[in-house]
Write an enzyme that holds these catalytic residues in place. Structure first.
Site, PDB file in Angstrom:
ATOM      1  N   ASN A   1     -10.547  -3.128  -6.105  1.00  0.00           N
ATOM      2  CA  ASN A   1      -9.735  -2.237  -6.951  1.00  0.00           C
ATOM      3  C   ASN A   1     -10.318  -2.068  -8.365  1.00  0.00           C
ATOM      4  OD1 ASN A   1      -6.518  -3.228  -5.528  1.00  0.00           O
ATOM      5  ND2 ASN A   1      -7.778  -1.442  -5.052  1.00  0.00           N
TER       6      ASN A   1
ATOM      7  N   ASP B   1       0.821  -1.208   0.000  1.00  0.00           N
ATOM      8  CA  ASP B   1       0.000   0.000   0.000  1.00  0.00           C
ATOM      9  C   ASP B   1       0.862   1.268   0.000  1.00  0.00           C
ATOM     10  OD1 ASP B   1      -2.337   1.360  -0.042  1.00  0.00           O
ATOM     11  OD2 ASP B   1      -2.820   1.084   2.073  1.00  0.00           O
TER      12      ASP B   1
HETATM   13  C1  FPP Z   1      -1.851  -0.060  -3.447  1.00  0.00           C
HETATM   14  O1  FPP Z   1      -1.409   1.279  -3.359  1.00  0.00           O
HETATM   15  C2  FPP Z   1      -1.222  -0.752  -4.580  1.00  0.00           C
HETATM   16  C3  FPP Z   1      -1.879  -1.314  -5.626  1.00  0.00           C
HETATM   17  C4  FPP Z   1      -3.357  -1.304  -5.742  1.00  0.00           C
HETATM   18  C5  FPP Z   1      -1.156  -1.944  -6.753  1.00  0.00           C
HETATM   19  C6  FPP Z   1       0.115  -2.681  -6.429  1.00  0.00           C
HETATM   20  C7  FPP Z   1       0.819  -2.988  -7.685  1.00  0.00           C
HETATM   21  C8  FPP Z   1       2.165  -2.942  -7.877  1.00  0.00           C
HETATM   22  C9  FPP Z   1       3.145  -2.690  -6.798  1.00  0.00           C
HETATM   23  C10 FPP Z   1       2.742  -3.128  -9.231  1.00  0.00           C
HETATM   24  C11 FPP Z   1       2.666  -4.445  -9.923  1.00  0.00           C
HETATM   25  C12 FPP Z   1       2.765  -5.654  -9.089  1.00  0.00           C
HETATM   26  C13 FPP Z   1       3.353  -6.821  -9.438  1.00  0.00           C
HETATM   27  C14 FPP Z   1       3.153  -7.988  -8.562  1.00  0.00           C
HETATM   28  C15 FPP Z   1       4.186  -6.985 -10.619  1.00  0.00           C
HETATM   29  P1  FPP Z   1      -2.488   2.441  -3.536  1.00  0.00           P
HETATM   30  O2  FPP Z   1      -2.648   2.704  -4.996  1.00  0.00           O
HETATM   31  O3  FPP Z   1      -3.754   2.069  -2.829  1.00  0.00           O
HETATM   32  O4  FPP Z   1      -1.795   3.662  -2.821  1.00  0.00           O
HETATM   33  P2  FPP Z   1      -2.509   4.825  -1.966  1.00  0.00           P
HETATM   34  O5  FPP Z   1      -3.189   4.153  -0.813  1.00  0.00           O
HETATM   35  O6  FPP Z   1      -1.353   5.670  -1.537  1.00  0.00           O
HETATM   36  O7  FPP Z   1      -3.464   5.519  -2.886  1.00  0.00           O
END
Ligand code: FPP
Length: 229
Positions: free
Chosen positions: A50, A2
């Site tokens: 998501n 996150d």
């Molecule tokens: C949450 O942060 C993260 C995600 C929904 C996506 C995670 C994906 C990756 C790290 C890239 C690809 C992964 C792989 C396994 C190759 P957020 O967007 O909720 O952040 P925020 O809470 O700060 O808005």
């Protein structure tokens, strides 16, 4: 994993910039875990919820996933790491599913560590499907309701072939499970850190593991029972 969005915002960039940088953390933590002898690493990459994000972000994440899997399969082979997913693979775009299935097949003989990507995953989705599947077995007469126990439920979940986690790490200062492995985390140790996922590096992983090593896992027993073996 996150905090990608907030990390990007801090730099004055679009959210996807944070996801792109999050990939470097994925590489480093995967390698770090394999080096330490961790046998199973599950990364919560995309939840059922998501899908409700803006279409642009969802598409960019799927494209990033396809590119990363394609690029990293060689590294997984080199490090003897097997890839698998949990979640509703049918919801993923065709190219993403095809790329994943190829990488899963290519790495299926590897046995140093299993990297499990939770994609289009939510624990409630998994539990609902498991209940339906158990109900069908009862209806067909294959299963007596009196024989339903924890093992049957565990084995019917998409995580059925994997052990339950010892440690759950959540980055970015949020203190929630967010529909992740609700059943499987029953006796896991939780570790929360303010570090945003794109900044999460080996040193942060080691800190989490050091903290885990100080915990006493009692599984409902008393401290005396645990220390007397
Ligand atoms: C949450 O942060 C993260 C995600 C929904 C996506 C995670 C994906 C990756 C790290 C890239 C690809 C992964 C792989 C396994 C190759 P957020 O967007 O909720 O952040 P925020 O809470 O700060 O808005």
């Amino acid at each position: 994993m996150d905090g990608n969005g907030r990390w990007a915002k801090q730099q004055g960039k679009y959210r996807i910039f944070g996801h792109q940088h999050g990939v470097q953390s994925v590489r480093e933590i995967t390698e770090g875990c394999a080096e330490l002898g961790v046998e199973y690493l599950t990364l919560y990459a995309f939840s059922t919820e998501n899908w409700n994000r803006p279409k642009l972000e969802v598409n960019a994440l799927m494209t990033l996933l396809v590119k990363t899997i394609r690029k990293e399969t060689k590294t997984l082979m080199k490090n003897n790491i097997r890839l698998d997913t949990i979640g509703d693979r049918d919801q993923l775009p065709d190219d993403c599913r095809a790329e994943l299935e190829e990488a899963i097949e290519t790495t299926s003989g590897n046995n140093r560590m299993t990297l499990i990507l939770a994609l289009s995953y939510s624990s409630k989705w998994d539990i609902v499907n498991a209940v339906k599947s158990i109900a069908r077995r009862v209806k067909s007469g294959e299963l007596d309701p009196e024989n339903i126990d924890e093992h049957i439920i565990s084995n019917t979940l998409t995580t059925g072939k994997y052990p339950h986690p010892d440690l759950m790490i959540r980055t970015s200062g949020e203190h929630r499970i967010s529909n992740f492995l609700l059943w499987e985390l029953a006796y896991s140790e939780f570790y929360f850190t303010n570090v945003l996922w794109p900044d999460f590096r080996r040193e942060h992983l080691y800190e989490a593991i050091r903290e885990y090593q100080k915990r006493e896992r009692r599984f409902g027993k008393t401290s005396e029972q645990v220390s007397n073996g």
